[in-house]
Design a protein around this motif. Structure first.
Motif, mmCIF file in Angstrom:
data_model
loop_
_atom_site.group_PDB
_atom_site.id
_atom_site.type_symbol
_atom_site.label_atom_id
_atom_site.label_comp_id
_atom_site.label_asym_id
_atom_site.label_seq_id
_atom_site.Cartn_x
_atom_site.Cartn_y
_atom_site.Cartn_z
ATOM 1 N N SER A 163 36.590 17.332 -20.812
ATOM 2 C CA SER A 163 36.502 18.038 -21.320
ATOM 3 C C SER A 163 35.033 19.034 -21.779
ATOM 4 C CB SER A 163 36.441 16.948 -22.196
ATOM 5 O OG SER A 163 36.320 17.708 -23.911
ATOM 6 N N ALA A 165 35.246 21.046 -23.828
ATOM 7 C CA ALA A 165 34.356 21.433 -25.959
ATOM 8 C C ALA A 165 33.060 20.189 -26.164
ATOM 9 C CB ALA A 165 35.535 20.367 -26.928
ATOM 10 N N HIS A 167 31.255 19.639 -23.707
ATOM 11 C CA HIS A 167 29.667 20.502 -22.633
ATOM 12 C C HIS A 167 29.483 20.618 -23.874
ATOM 13 C CE1 HIS A 167 29.575 19.448 -18.248
ATOM 14 N NE2 HIS A 167 30.905 19.305 -18.469
ATOM 15 N N GLU A 168 30.314 22.103 -24.144
ATOM 16 C CA GLU A 168 29.441 23.391 -25.668
ATOM 17 C C GLU A 168 29.448 22.398 -26.586
ATOM 18 O OE1 GLU A 168 33.449 25.010 -26.634
ATOM 19 O OE2 GLU A 168 33.317 26.036 -25.075
ATOM 20 N N ALA A 169 29.623 20.935 -27.302
ATOM 21 C CA ALA A 169 28.642 20.229 -27.877
ATOM 22 C C ALA A 169 27.788 19.844 -27.989
ATOM 23 C CB ALA A 169 30.083 19.640 -28.948
#
Length: 273
Positions: A163, A165, A167-169
């Motif tokens: 995911s 997302a 990693h970004e979070a």
């Protein structure tokens, strides 16, 4: 019909393992004598030890190094396609060609020893191919080198499902690349790591070509680098080949492989639960 062709060689091997059959004559039933002979044979235990050591060294290398390689080659930088192709090239080369290349690299007057002596790192050639322990290590290096690109492709497929997302979070929360790798990437590719571990364990227990090419027909000095497949070939080959005894060693190798396969399956189920 397919089941017949698949199962008959195995069934025939089991039946032969209870006989004293040789290459040019059928054998009579001797019960468990071949198995008793194998368990009392020092050559069998040397080969078993080499196979297990081979597995214990090669499998961790083929589980973790291709993962690190896959993470690196996913980086979007100019020319990364060349490195992906270069890492995969050993996979499409035959094991014989790979073995011959490494034989040229590791022999006493080969590339590595020549460079080391020119740089005065060593005064005498390192016996990569003439010492049993060094020969086994050299064969492990060849196996790992050839398997890196193969298992890298497995991990590239698995990393595609990680995911972005998450990693970004995590990045927004201040997690660095290393922290995100161990906290997000590794847990999500763990099923693939278990699969790679199982497949590489089975391959490690079947290793033959690398030792044959690097160490010759004897399997190194005194046969000290022989693995179980190598011993099976030596015992069962030639006009006086003992096919019954070789079959018994084959069944013992099968049981050893089955143990590690079931262990990998159990770990996979534990991870899924």
């Amino acid at each position: 019909m397919v089941a017949l062709f698949s199962l008959w060689p195995f069934v025939n091997t089991v039946l032969l393992s209870f006989t004293d059959a040789r290459i040019l004559r059928g054998g009579g039933f001797i019960g468990l004598d071949n198995y008793r002979r194998a368990l009392a044979d020092p050559d069998f235990w040397v080969a078993t030890g080499n196979s297990v050591v081979y597995l214990l060294v090669v499998v961790p290398c083929l589980v973790f190094l291709p993962l690190a390689l896959a993470v690196l080659v996913r980086t979007k930088v100019p020319g990364i396609g060349f490195f992906r192709s270069a890492f995969y090239t050993p996979v499409i080369a035959s094991a014989v060609v790979v073995g011959l290349i490494w034989q040229w690299v590791l022999r006493s007057d080969g590339l590595v020893n020549t460079v080391f002596r020119k740089l005065s790192i060593v005064s005498e050639p390192i016996p990569f191919l003439t010492d049993s322990s060094m020969l086994l290590v050299s064969a492990m290096i060849v196996t790992v080198w050839k398997g890196l690109g193969y298992y890298m492709v497995f991990y590239l497929a698995a990393l595609g499902n990680v995911s972005a997302a998450l990693h970004e979070a995590a990045a927004l929360d201040g997690a660095g690349a290393v922290r995100r790798f161990f906290s997000i990437t590794v847990p999500q590719v763990k099923p693939m790591m278990l699969l790679v571990g199982t497949l590489s364990a089975i391959s490690a227990l079947r290793v033959f070509t690398e030792i044959y090419i690097l160490g010759g027909e004897s399997g190194g000095p005194g046969g000290g680098a022989r693995t179980l497949p190598f011993l099976i070939r030596q015992v069962g080959l030639g006009f006086s080949g003992e096919t019954g005894y070789a079959s018994a060693i084959s069944i013992l190798l099968f049981l050893l492989t089955l143990v590690f396969s079931l262990l990998g399956r159990r770990l996979s189920k534990g991870d899924e639960s």
